[in-house]
Scaffold this motif. Structure first.
Motif, PDB file in Angstrom:
ATOM      1  N   ILE A 332     -25.785   7.370  26.655  1.00  8.29           N
ATOM      2  CA  ILE A 332     -25.946   8.265  27.801  1.00  8.29           C
ATOM      3  C   ILE A 332     -24.905   9.385  27.735  1.00  8.29           C
ATOM      4  N   VAL A 333     -25.327  10.589  28.082  1.00  8.20           N
ATOM      5  CA  VAL A 333     -24.423  11.737  28.184  1.00  8.20           C
ATOM      6  C   VAL A 333     -24.177  11.980  29.667  1.00  8.20           C
ATOM      7  N   MET A 334     -22.907  11.946  30.057  1.00 13.74           N
ATOM      8  CA  MET A 334     -22.557  12.120  31.464  1.00 13.74           C
ATOM      9  C   MET A 334     -22.387  13.599  31.784  1.00 13.74           C
ATOM     10  N   PRO A 335     -22.769  14.006  32.995  1.00 11.80           N
ATOM     11  CA  PRO A 335     -22.627  15.415  33.373  1.00 11.80           C
ATOM     12  C   PRO A 335     -21.180  15.770  33.662  1.00 11.80           C
ATOM     13  N   PRO A 336     -20.828  17.048  33.548  1.00 13.00           N
ATOM     14  CA  PRO A 336     -19.480  17.477  33.941  1.00 13.00           C
ATOM     15  C   PRO A 336     -19.324  17.432  35.451  1.00 13.00           C
ATOM     16  N   ASP A 337     -18.110  17.639  35.905  1.00 12.71           N
ATOM     17  CA  ASP A 337     -17.832  17.532  37.342  1.00 12.71           C
ATOM     18  C   ASP A 337     -18.521  18.611  38.145  1.00 12.71           C
ATOM     19  N   HIS A 338     -18.522  19.828  37.637  1.00 11.85           N
ATOM     20  CA  HIS A 338     -19.108  20.954  38.361  1.00 11.85           C
ATOM     21  C   HIS A 338     -20.360  21.394  37.613  1.00 11.85           C
ATOM     22  N   GLN A 339     -21.452  20.698  37.900  1.00 14.67           N
ATOM     23  CA  GLN A 339     -22.650  20.849  37.087  1.00 14.67           C
ATOM     24  C   GLN A 339     -23.254  22.248  37.147  1.00 14.67           C
ATOM     25  N   LYS A 340     -23.246  22.873  38.312  1.00 17.53           N
ATOM     26  CA  LYS A 340     -23.900  24.163  38.424  1.00 17.53           C
ATOM     27  C   LYS A 340     -23.264  25.181  37.500  1.00 17.53           C
ATOM     28  N   GLN A 341     -21.944  25.070  37.339  1.00 23.38           N
ATOM     29  CA  GLN A 341     -21.262  26.000  36.456  1.00 23.38           C
ATOM     30  C   GLN A 341     -21.336  25.564  35.005  1.00 23.38           C
ATOM     31  N   ASN A 342     -21.719  24.337  34.764  1.00 21.58           N
ATOM     32  CA  ASN A 342     -21.630  23.811  33.403  1.00 21.58           C
ATOM     33  C   ASN A 342     -22.940  23.240  32.885  1.00 21.58           C
ATOM     34  N   ALA A 343     -24.072  23.641  33.466  1.00 25.58           N
ATOM     35  CA  ALA A 343     -25.357  23.159  32.965  1.00 25.58           C
ATOM     36  C   ALA A 343     -25.550  23.538  31.501  1.00 25.58           C
ATOM     37  N   ILE A 344     -25.089  24.726  31.134  1.00 23.98           N
ATOM     38  CA  ILE A 344     -25.217  25.167  29.742  1.00 23.98           C
ATOM     39  C   ILE A 344     -24.397  24.269  28.827  1.00 23.98           C
ATOM     40  N   HIS A 345     -23.166  23.946  29.242  1.00 21.61           N
ATOM     41  CA  HIS A 345     -22.317  23.073  28.418  1.00 21.61           C
ATOM     42  C   HIS A 345     -22.877  21.658  28.354  1.00 21.61           C
ATOM     43  N   PHE A 346     -23.452  21.199  29.458  1.00 21.27           N
ATOM     44  CA  PHE A 346     -24.099  19.885  29.483  1.00 21.27           C
ATOM     45  C   PHE A 346     -25.248  19.848  28.472  1.00 21.27           C
ATOM     46  N   ALA A 347     -26.066  20.891  28.466  1.00 17.88           N
ATOM     47  CA  ALA A 347     -27.171  20.976  27.508  1.00 17.88           C
ATOM     48  C   ALA A 347     -26.645  21.054  26.078  1.00 17.88           C
ATOM     49  N   GLU A 348     -25.553  21.789  25.882  1.00 13.85           N
ATOM     50  CA  GLU A 348     -24.983  21.910  24.533  1.00 13.85           C
ATOM     51  C   GLU A 348     -24.473  20.576  24.029  1.00 13.85           C
ATOM     52  N   ARG A 349     -23.788  19.819  24.895  1.00 12.68           N
ATOM     53  CA  ARG A 349     -23.271  18.506  24.472  1.00 12.68           C
ATOM     54  C   ARG A 349     -24.410  17.547  24.140  1.00 12.68           C
ATOM     55  N   THR A 350     -25.459  17.594  24.956  1.00 12.80           N
ATOM     56  CA  THR A 350     -26.617  16.736  24.683  1.00 12.80           C
ATOM     57  C   THR A 350     -27.289  17.151  23.391  1.00 12.80           C
ATOM     58  N   GLY A 351     -27.445  18.462  23.187  1.00 11.66           N
ATOM     59  CA  GLY A 351     -28.052  18.950  21.951  1.00 11.66           C
ATOM     60  C   GLY A 351     -27.239  18.570  20.728  1.00 11.66           C
ATOM     61  N   GLN A 352     -25.909  18.639  20.848  1.00 16.72           N
ATOM     62  CA  GLN A 352     -25.053  18.254  19.724  1.00 16.72           C
ATOM     63  C   GLN A 352     -25.201  16.778  19.383  1.00 16.72           C
ATOM     64  N   ALA A 353     -25.305  15.935  20.417  1.00 16.99           N
ATOM     65  CA  ALA A 353     -25.482  14.499  20.182  1.00 16.99           C
ATOM     66  C   ALA A 353     -26.804  14.221  19.474  1.00 16.99           C
ATOM     67  N   MET A 354     -27.860  14.910  19.897  1.00 19.35           N
ATOM     68  CA  MET A 354     -29.168  14.698  19.282  1.00 19.35           C
ATOM     69  C   MET A 354     -29.212  15.272  17.873  1.00 19.35           C
ATOM     70  N   ALA A 355     -28.645  16.459  17.679  1.00 23.43           N
ATOM     71  CA  ALA A 355     -28.643  17.073  16.346  1.00 23.43           C
ATOM     72  C   ALA A 355     -27.837  16.234  15.363  1.00 23.43           C
ATOM     73  N   SER A 356     -26.719  15.687  15.844  1.00 20.67           N
ATOM     74  CA  SER A 356     -25.897  14.842  14.973  1.00 20.67           C
ATOM     75  C   SER A 356     -26.649  13.576  14.567  1.00 20.67           C
ATOM     76  N   ALA A 357     -27.339  12.952  15.512  1.00 21.24           N
ATOM     77  CA  ALA A 357     -28.095  11.731  15.205  1.00 21.24           C
ATOM     78  C   ALA A 357     -29.264  12.026  14.265  1.00 21.24           C
ATOM     79  N   LEU A 358     -29.865  13.196  14.419  1.00 22.52           N
ATOM     80  CA  LEU A 358     -30.980  13.585  13.547  1.00 22.52           C
ATOM     81  C   LEU A 358     -30.504  14.163  12.217  1.00 22.52           C
ATOM     82  N   ASN A 359     -29.198  14.502  12.150  1.00 24.75           N
ATOM     83  CA  ASN A 359     -28.626  15.156  10.973  1.00 24.75           C
ATOM     84  C   ASN A 359     -29.304  16.502  10.706  1.00 24.75           C
ATOM     85  N   VAL A 360     -29.446  17.292  11.764  1.00 28.13           N
ATOM     86  CA  VAL A 360     -30.049  18.615  11.663  1.00 28.13           C
ATOM     87  C   VAL A 360     -29.161  19.610  12.408  1.00 28.13           C
ATOM     88  N   VAL A 361     -29.496  20.885  12.323  1.00 25.52           N
ATOM     89  CA  VAL A 361     -28.789  21.918  13.066  1.00 25.52           C
ATOM     90  C   VAL A 361     -29.630  22.320  14.271  1.00 25.52           C
TER      91      VAL A 361
END
Length: 516
Positions: A332-361
């Motif tokens: 599970i990827v946990m959201p940051p404290d101030h989600q409205k300001q960090n939705a982009i970073h939340f999406a980036e962290r989730t994307g990085q986790a998925m890309a790393s597991a898939l071994n893709v960019v």
């Protein structure tokens, strides 16, 4: 307006092998009459807002034929155009669009009788699932609340039918790694999207609420079944629809009696070899998210959808001995404290986790690139993939929508690009109805960042968006109109426009003024 050209070699070449640089000085003749207007209002015609004070322009000519023109948009405060290098990755290309190889041909021939049996099984399961779903939905009016449990039990018939449909497509077994988190821990799940197979699998495995395009509601049989999942419909081109979808995601994620939500943040299918940019709908609510990744290992048959037809893809699946599919539930990827300001970073962290597991960019492509690709393919372009521009980057930098980008592509394709997807100056001028003059060459040279005498669609789109988004562009247009509006009546007569045009383009013909 007279032009005096002085062309002289700046340096004598040391050897015949070295390139020679020539400086051409173009000097505009002084105005015959002084002007009482302030400098800010003395604009050249064509609405380009260039001050009409005397100036010297420099054009650098190289021995290899490359020409560097001055920036025609300096008056807007624009620097030279910078266009990212073309991306060598095509996230939508199916690796086996055609049947090739003796083994594959023999296998398909041998599997044709099996394909007929699978087709019958597919049709039978779809019909049974449809009937069960109609029974479960019969008389249910309050669809803003979770489906009653007794109706959910009836839907188990449809879920079993979904697993049989996967069997008919050749997925006799599906490898799983990890487990889905409890709904109360992670109310939202996100997955990469490669084929139409994943929604069928998730329907059977999780029975989630999904977010889907409004177009799915009208699909025969399928539309009825996904309605039972209490789907959240969204029009990807409507800001109001997207906002309503986000609000509905928040509401359902906050209520434990609703099923978990499943979103495909890429917004379209890819070939699974990369992740493309994520939409933020799953991340704005600020709830924990469980990423899920899907792989389709293969040798002879790529199961990704790409831009091949659904019928072709289904036929190829029916005529395989077995199709491999792997599903992995990630931490599970946990959201940051101030989600409205960090939705982009939340999406980036989730994307990085998925890309790393898939071994893709993860690239900046989006659904808009798929629209451009299909438009170019429909226009019979030899290399349609060269028209993708990584639309997520364009939208972020210049706020150009996908539909606007398609309109730009329409204009570019009318310029008759060559087989490599490049446009020459004469076709550029013809379509934009520009007179062949120094100013027109400067505009083309501004887009031609490679200085090789031709432009790509990416350069055309980036350059157009760059100019349109200059803060002073609107003001320059208004000043240019005011310069042509001699009588101050908020109308510009053709004669007034012609007089202004001829200051910059002396040889302009009357019919060319009318066309402009």
């Amino acid at each position: 307006m007279a032009e005096h050209d002085l062309t002289e070699a700046l340096l004598s070449p040391r050897s015949s092998d070295e390139p020679q640089t020539v400086l051409t000085i173009l000097e505009e003749e002084e105005d015959s009459e002084p002007s009482d207007k302030p400098p800010s209002s003395r604009l050249s015609p064509l609405g380009n807002g260039i001050p009409r004070q005397n100036h010297i322009q420099f054009r650098i000519n190289h021995e290899n034929g490359h020409v560097s023109y001055p920036n025609p948009y300096d008056f807007l405060g624009s620097g030279q155009l910078s266009v990212p290098a073309p991306c060598t990755v095509d996230p939508f290309r199916n690796g086996t669009p055609f049947i090739s190889g003796l083994y594959e041909v023999i296998k398909i021939v041998l599997c044709l009788p099996i394909a007929l049996v699978r087709l019958v099984l597919f049709g039978l399961c779809l019909a049974i699932g449809y009937i069960a779903t109609r029974i479960a939905l019969e008389g249910w009016k309050d669809k803003q609340n979770p489906m009653p449990k007794w109706r959910c039990r009836i839907m188990w018939v449809t879920r079993i039918c979904a697993r049989c449909i996967l069997f008919s497509f050749g997925y006799q077994w599906i490898r799983r790694k990890g487990k889905p988190a409890p709904r109360e821990v992670a109310p939202i799940a996100v997955s990469n999207h490669v084929s139409y197979i994943e929604p069928i699998f998730y329907f059977y495995e999780l029975f989630p609420t999904i977010v889907a395009s409004e177009a799915h509601d009208s699909m025969p049989f399928v539309g009825t079944i996904i309605r039972a999942m209490q789907v959240i419909y969204v029009n990807r081109f409507s800001p109001a629809s997207r906002k309503n979808a986000v609000n509905e995601i928040k509401r359902r994620a906050s209520c434990d009696t609703f099923p978990r939500l499943l979103l495909f943040p890429e917004g379209t299918t890819t070939n699974g070899k990369v992740l493309i940019s994520f939409q933020l709908g799953a991340f704005i609510p600020g709830h924990p998210v469980q990423p899920i990744i899907v792989r389709y290992p293969h040798v002879h048959f790529d199961q990704s959808w790409g831009i091949i037809s659904l019928a072709t893809l289904m036929l190829r699946m029916f005529t395989q001995f077995h199709n491999f599919m792997e599903v992995e539930y990630l931490p599970i990827v946990m959201p940051p404290d101030h989600q409205k300001q960090n939705a982009i970073h939340f999406a980036e962290r989730t994307g990085q986790a998925m890309a790393s597991a898939l071994n893709v960019v993860q690239t900046s492509h989006s659904y808009g690139d798929l629209l451009l690709l299909m438009k170019a393919a429909d226009s019979q372009q030899e290399k349609p993939w060269s028209y993708m521009v990584e639309m997520a980057r364009i939208e972020s930098l210049y706020h150009i929508s996908s539909l606007e980008a398609v309109e730009f592509l329409d204009k570019f394709l009318s310029m008759n690009p060559d087989t490599s997807g490049r446009v020459k100056l004469h076709n550029f001028l013809r379509v934009l109805q520009l007179k062949a003059c120094t100013l027109s060459e400067e505009i083309f040279g501004f887009l031609d960042v490679e200085k090789n005498g031709s432009i790509t669609f990416k350069q055309f789109l980036f350059g157009s968006a760059h100019v349109l988004n200059q803060p002073s562009f609107r003001q320059a247009c208004e000043l240019a109109f005011a310069e042509c509006d001699v009588e101050g009546d908020n109308f510009c007569m053709e004669k007034e426009l012609e007089d202004k045009f001829r200051l910059a383009i002396p040889n302009l013909k009357e019919d060319e003024v009318s066309a402009t």
